[in-house]
Design an enzyme around this catalytic site. Structure first.
Site, PDB file in Angstrom:
ATOM      1  N   ASP A  13       0.804  -1.226   0.000  1.00 18.44           N
ATOM      2  CA  ASP A  13       0.000   0.000   0.000  1.00 18.44           C
ATOM      3  C   ASP A  13       0.840   1.280   0.000  1.00 18.44           C
ATOM      4  O   ASP A  13       0.421   2.309   0.538  1.00 18.44           O
ATOM      5  CB  ASP A  13      -0.972   0.027   1.195  1.00 18.44           C
ATOM      6  N   GLY A  15       1.552   2.985  -2.575  1.00 19.40           N
ATOM      7  CA  GLY A  15       1.172   3.862  -3.694  1.00 19.40           C
ATOM      8  C   GLY A  15       1.790   3.379  -5.001  1.00 19.40           C
ATOM      9  O   GLY A  15       2.072   4.156  -5.908  1.00 19.40           O
ATOM     10  N   LYS A  16       1.957   2.041  -5.102  1.00 19.50           N
ATOM     11  CA  LYS A  16       2.542   1.460  -6.319  1.00 19.50           C
ATOM     12  C   LYS A  16       1.655   1.706  -7.531  1.00 19.50           C
ATOM     13  O   LYS A  16       2.143   1.952  -8.626  1.00 19.50           O
ATOM     14  CB  LYS A  16       2.733  -0.058  -6.142  1.00 19.50           C
ATOM     15  N   GLY A  17       0.320   1.636  -7.298  1.00 18.88           N
ATOM     16  CA  GLY A  17      -0.625   1.829  -8.401  1.00 18.88           C
ATOM     17  C   GLY A  17      -0.457   3.206  -9.027  1.00 18.88           C
ATOM     18  O   GLY A  17      -0.396   3.349 -10.244  1.00 18.88           O
ATOM     19  N   LYS A  18      -0.339   4.218  -8.159  1.00 19.99           N
ATOM     20  CA  LYS A  18      -0.179   5.586  -8.664  1.00 19.99           C
ATOM     21  C   LYS A  18       1.100   5.727  -9.488  1.00 19.99           C
ATOM     22  O   LYS A  18       1.079   6.263 -10.598  1.00 19.99           O
ATOM     23  CB  LYS A  18      -0.154   6.587  -7.498  1.00 19.99           C
ATOM     24  N   ASN A  38      -5.376 -10.057  -3.572  1.00 23.72           N
ATOM     25  CA  ASN A  38      -5.034  -9.499  -2.259  1.00 23.72           C
ATOM     26  C   ASN A  38      -4.530  -8.067  -2.452  1.00 23.72           C
ATOM     27  O   ASN A  38      -4.611  -7.243  -1.550  1.00 23.72           O
ATOM     28  CB  ASN A  38      -3.991 -10.361  -1.525  1.00 23.72           C
ATOM     29  N   GLY A  40      -4.492  -4.255  -3.810  1.00 18.41           N
ATOM     30  CA  GLY A  40      -5.481  -3.217  -4.108  1.00 18.41           C
ATOM     31  C   GLY A  40      -4.701  -1.982  -4.497  1.00 18.41           C
ATOM     32  O   GLY A  40      -4.032  -1.397  -3.663  1.00 18.41           O
ATOM     33  N   HIS A  41      -4.726  -1.649  -5.773  1.00 21.27           N
ATOM     34  CA  HIS A  41      -3.936  -0.520  -6.265  1.00 21.27           C
ATOM     35  C   HIS A  41      -4.869   0.598  -6.713  1.00 21.27           C
ATOM     36  O   HIS A  41      -5.689   0.407  -7.606  1.00 21.27           O
ATOM     37  CB  HIS A  41      -3.039  -0.966  -7.423  1.00 21.27           C
ATOM     38  N   THR A 128      -6.069 -11.435   3.640  1.00 18.67           N
ATOM     39  CA  THR A 128      -7.170 -10.720   2.978  1.00 18.67           C
ATOM     40  C   THR A 128      -8.367 -11.645   2.760  1.00 18.67           C
ATOM     41  O   THR A 128      -9.411 -11.202   2.293  1.00 18.67           O
ATOM     42  CB  THR A 128      -6.704 -10.164   1.621  1.00 18.67           C
ATOM     43  N   GLN A 223       1.991  -6.071  -3.117  1.00 20.72           N
ATOM     44  CA  GLN A 223       2.483  -6.235  -1.724  1.00 20.72           C
ATOM     45  C   GLN A 223       3.806  -5.473  -1.539  1.00 20.72           C
ATOM     46  O   GLN A 223       4.023  -4.485  -2.208  1.00 20.72           O
ATOM     47  CB  GLN A 223       2.629  -7.720  -1.377  1.00 20.72           C
ATOM     48  N   THR A 298      -7.520  -0.863   0.559  1.00 21.97           N
ATOM     49  CA  THR A 298      -8.211  -0.795  -0.734  1.00 21.97           C
ATOM     50  C   THR A 298      -8.971  -2.091  -0.998  1.00 21.97           C
ATOM     51  O   THR A 298     -10.011  -2.101  -1.643  1.00 21.97           O
ATOM     52  CB  THR A 298      -7.164  -0.575  -1.865  1.00 21.97           C
ATOM     53  N   THR A 299      -8.463  -3.203  -0.474  1.00 23.61           N
ATOM     54  CA  THR A 299      -9.084  -4.503  -0.751  1.00 23.61           C
ATOM     55  C   THR A 299     -10.113  -4.880   0.303  1.00 23.61           C
ATOM     56  O   THR A 299     -11.216  -5.300  -0.017  1.00 23.61           O
ATOM     57  CB  THR A 299      -7.983  -5.587  -0.853  1.00 23.61           C
ATOM     58  N   GLY A 414       0.161  14.060  -3.193  1.00 25.86           N
ATOM     59  CA  GLY A 414      -1.287  13.902  -3.324  1.00 25.86           C
ATOM     60  C   GLY A 414      -1.572  12.681  -4.183  1.00 25.86           C
ATOM     61  O   GLY A 414      -0.660  12.141  -4.821  1.00 25.86           O
TER      62      GLY A 414
HETATM   63  P1  GDP Z   1      -0.660   0.308  -3.585  1.00 24.55           P
HETATM   64  O1  GDP Z   1      -1.301  -0.935  -3.103  1.00 24.55           O
HETATM   65  O2  GDP Z   1       0.809   0.341  -3.307  1.00 24.55           O
HETATM   66  O3  GDP Z   1      -0.953   0.622  -5.028  1.00 24.55           O
HETATM   67  O4  GDP Z   1      -1.280   1.484  -2.710  1.00 24.55           O
HETATM   68  P2  GDP Z   1      -2.860   1.693  -2.370  1.00 24.55           P
HETATM   69  O5  GDP Z   1      -3.537   2.180  -3.589  1.00 24.55           O
HETATM   70  O6  GDP Z   1      -3.405   0.506  -1.695  1.00 24.55           O
HETATM   71  O7  GDP Z   1      -2.758   2.808  -1.255  1.00 24.55           O
HETATM   72  C1  GDP Z   1      -2.163   4.041  -1.479  1.00 24.55           C
HETATM   73  C2  GDP Z   1      -3.209   5.136  -1.280  1.00 24.55           C
HETATM   74  O8  GDP Z   1      -2.562   6.395  -1.185  1.00 24.55           O
HETATM   75  C3  GDP Z   1      -4.185   5.291  -2.427  1.00 24.55           C
HETATM   76  O9  GDP Z   1      -5.424   5.674  -1.911  1.00 24.55           O
HETATM   77  C4  GDP Z   1      -3.587   6.399  -3.277  1.00 24.55           C
HETATM   78  O10 GDP Z   1      -4.553   7.116  -4.027  1.00 24.55           O
HETATM   79  C5  GDP Z   1      -2.998   7.280  -2.209  1.00 24.55           C
HETATM   80  N1  GDP Z   1      -1.799   8.026  -2.595  1.00 24.55           N
HETATM   81  C6  GDP Z   1      -0.760   7.637  -3.362  1.00 24.55           C
HETATM   82  N2  GDP Z   1       0.199   8.581  -3.365  1.00 24.55           N
HETATM   83  C7  GDP Z   1      -0.241   9.594  -2.580  1.00 24.55           C
HETATM   84  C8  GDP Z   1       0.323  10.832  -2.144  1.00 24.55           C
HETATM   85  O11 GDP Z   1       1.440  11.205  -2.487  1.00 24.55           O
HETATM   86  N3  GDP Z   1      -0.438  11.585  -1.288  1.00 24.55           N
HETATM   87  C9  GDP Z   1      -1.684  11.208  -0.874  1.00 24.55           C
HETATM   88  N4  GDP Z   1      -2.341  11.997  -0.043  1.00 24.55           N
HETATM   89  N5  GDP Z   1      -2.235  10.035  -1.265  1.00 24.55           N
HETATM   90  C10 GDP Z   1      -1.519   9.255  -2.084  1.00 24.55           C
HETATM   91  P1  IMO Z   2      -0.891  -4.158  -2.247  1.00 26.04           P
HETATM   92  O1  IMO Z   2      -0.443  -4.713  -3.573  1.00 26.04           O
HETATM   93  C1  IMO Z   2      -1.019  -4.594   2.089  1.00 26.04           C
HETATM   94  C2  IMO Z   2      -1.201  -8.667   3.684  1.00 26.04           C
HETATM   95  C3  IMO Z   2      -2.463  -9.067   4.397  1.00 26.04           C
HETATM   96  C4  IMO Z   2      -1.887 -10.020   5.426  1.00 26.04           C
HETATM   97  C5  IMO Z   2      -0.794 -10.736   4.637  1.00 26.04           C
HETATM   98  C6  IMO Z   2      -1.203 -12.091   4.078  1.00 26.04           C
HETATM   99  O2  IMO Z   2      -2.170  -3.420  -2.292  1.00 26.04           O
HETATM  100  O3  IMO Z   2       0.218  -3.417  -1.599  1.00 26.04           O
HETATM  101  P2  IMO Z   2      -2.756 -12.764   2.024  1.00 26.04           P
HETATM  102  O4  IMO Z   2      -4.200 -12.495   1.758  1.00 26.04           O
HETATM  103  O5  IMO Z   2      -1.837 -12.227   0.966  1.00 26.04           O
HETATM  104  O6  IMO Z   2      -2.464 -14.196   2.343  1.00 26.04           O
HETATM  105  O7  IMO Z   2      -2.445 -11.962   3.393  1.00 26.04           O
HETATM  106  O8  IMO Z   2      -0.441  -9.866   3.574  1.00 26.04           O
HETATM  107  N1  IMO Z   2      -1.376  -8.151   2.299  1.00 26.04           N
HETATM  108  C7  IMO Z   2      -1.291  -6.855   1.973  1.00 26.04           C
HETATM  109  N2  IMO Z   2      -1.102  -5.771   2.741  1.00 26.04           N
HETATM  110  N3  IMO Z   2      -1.107  -4.466   0.741  1.00 26.04           N
HETATM  111  C8  IMO Z   2      -1.269  -5.549  -0.040  1.00 26.04           C
HETATM  112  O9  IMO Z   2      -1.221  -5.491  -1.379  1.00 26.04           O
HETATM  113  C9  IMO Z   2      -1.411  -6.819   0.574  1.00 26.04           C
HETATM  114  N4  IMO Z   2      -1.592  -8.071   0.113  1.00 26.04           N
HETATM  115  C10 IMO Z   2      -1.558  -8.881   1.179  1.00 26.04           C
HETATM  116  O10 IMO Z   2      -3.086  -7.965   5.002  1.00 26.04           O
HETATM  117  O11 IMO Z   2      -1.265  -9.302   6.452  1.00 26.04           O
HETATM  118 MG    MG Z   3      -2.850  -1.544  -1.860  1.00 28.12          MG
END
Ligand code: GDP
Ligand code: IMO
Ligand code: MG
Length: 423
Positions: A13, A15-18, A38, A40-41, A128, A223, A298-299, A414
């Protein structure tokens, strides 16, 4: 004309998706190589928020070839739902390809994920609940069902029947759960198979050809380092390899074909699920970061645990993934927090260590050593150049660079596509 692996440098989490979405605009191919739904981007593009779980974040770019590699585990229902959502938003999935070797998440995997978590009681991992672990277990046990099998009805039906017998014994006799009905599964999944068949191919071929043709290829990690099955905080990890090496086995290419490895971190640390977290905050500062940073999964929607930035962790990611540069997101969330702390090492008995411990029993002996830095109150979400940041924010980033021995190449201020500072 390069190949870049992008990974999460903390516990996911980051911010890889961004960052993928930004880089995808200049990439001809985007590849997912591990994990499943699992992940959520979140991508915010032109005011629309997309939450992607299985589709590579490059999907928003019509020209980009999007590959789901052999190392990914696929819930057919989920990916079809995502494809349908894209179509509703007018986004084509014509350029999507799924590797025939990718394993399929079956209903018994999801059931077993929940049942094994319940049976762990207080020792639960906090998964998840998407069936990820049990699916990778079957892959390693060599009884898994792959996308190739899914789209070949007779092979599929046979494999489901072979598996369901054993799985139902496990579900009912070990866990006291409800058995799965093989016929119902075959019927349900045969509809998914028809819809997914056009996407299924050997993705290693177009990937290799694209690299050989000098195209720009981006591997989108899911992850993060500390969730890696080998290098993470085992057993509180996921069942795949989010470190950069996972991109090779998960997409079917050799390490000599990778030019660059980029890490994505947050300006603080978060974690969802159970397991150790040395810099976790249990006070109003943690609460504030969760609220302002909207730190909810996100998930699964679970509140994310929040804590100070941990330089030991980023340094560990730099080392284990060979990171050449990092993006630090969410610097904006720290505005107004007050004085900031960065963990520079761990106190372990009489010594201070700066390498992340190999085992949780050693980590349990560690307490973070902090360095305090001035904070800033200004809203920095409009900054687009490094010199537009308050001095304290610049110093914070420069300190991260110095402690972790890596260039902070991009800073997120942001969630929007344009809310970044590139240095
Ligand atoms: P990922 O799993 O690594 O793709 O990250 P997630 O999407 O799960 O969580 C990152 C969250 O932070 C998302 O809601 C993004 O929209 C948000 N985000 C990413 N970069 C920034 C940033 O620089 N500032 C803020 N405020 N939000 C951000
Ligand atoms: P992104 O790609 C954050 C965590 C789960 C749990 C552990 C094992 O959005 O960064 P699983 O369902 O994979 O067997 O759960 O891993 N987990 C994540 N935490 N971001 C993720 O993905 C995750 N994918 C799995 O919360 O602790
Ligand atoms: Mg995520």
């Amino acid at each position: 004309m390069s190949t870049t692996v992008l990974i999460g440098a903390q516990w996911g989490d980051e911010g890889k998706g961004k960052i993928t979405d930004i880089l995808a605009q200049k990439s001809q191919v985007v590849v997912r190589s591990q994990g499943g739904n699992n992940a959520g981007h979140t991508v915010e593009a032109d005011g629309v928020v997309y939450k992607l779980h299985l589709l590579p974040s490059g999907i928003l770019n019509p020209e980009t070839l999007c590959l789901i590699g052999n190392g990914v585990v696929i819930d057919p229902k989920v990916i079809l739902g995502e494809i349908a959502q894209m179509h509703q938003k007018g986004i084509s999935t014509q350029n999507l390809k799924i590797d025939a070797r990718a394993h399929v998440i079956m209903p018994y995997h999801i059931a077993l994920d929940g049942l094994s978590e319940t049976s762990r009681g207080k020792g639960e991992i906090g998964t998840t609940g998407r069936g990820i672990g049990p699916c990778y277990m079957d892959k390693a046990e060599r009884s898994g069902i792959r996308m190739w099998d899914l789209i070949h009805p007779e092979i599929f039906a046979q494999k489901v029947r072979d598996n369901v017998g054993t799985k139902n014994k496990l579900i009912t006799l070990v866990y006291g759960g409800t058995p799965v009905d093989a016929d119902a599964v075959i019927e349900e999944y045969s509809a998914y198979a028809k819809a997914l068949a056009p996407y299924v191919t050997d993705t290693t071929v177009p990937l290799y050809e694209a690299i050989k043709a000098g195209k720009t290829v981006l591997f989108e990690g899911a992850q993060g380092t500390l969730l890696d099955l080998d290098l993470g905080t085992y057993p509180y990890v996921t069942s795949s390899h989010p470190i950069s090496g996972g991109a090779c086995t998960g997409a079917g290419i050799g390490p000599t074909l990778i030019d660059d490895c980029i890490g994505v971190a947050k300006a603080y640390t978060t974690r969802v699920g159970k397991g150790p977290f040395p810099t976790e905050l249990f006070d109003e500062v943690g609460e504030r970061i969760r609220k302002i940073g909207n730190e909810f999964g996100t998930t699964t929607g679970r509140p994310r645990r929040c804590g100070w930035f941990d330089a030991v962790i980023l340094k560990y990611s730099v080392r284990t993934s060979g990171l050449t540069k990092v993006a630090v997101n969410k610097l904006d969330t720290l505005s107004g927090v007050g004085r900031l702390k960065i963990c520079t090492g761990y106190q372990k008995g009489g010594e201070i260590i700066t390498e992340f411990p190999a085992d949780l029993s050693e980590l349990a002996l560690c307490t973070p050593v902090y360095e305090e830095l001035d904070g800033w109150d200004e809203d920095i979400s409009g900054a687009r150049r490094f010199d537009e940041l308050p001095d304290a924010a610049k110093d914070y980033i420069l300190r991260i660079e110095a402690l972790c021995g890596v260039k902070v190449w991009m800073i997120g201020v942001g969630p929007g596509r344009d809310q970044n500072i590139v240095r």
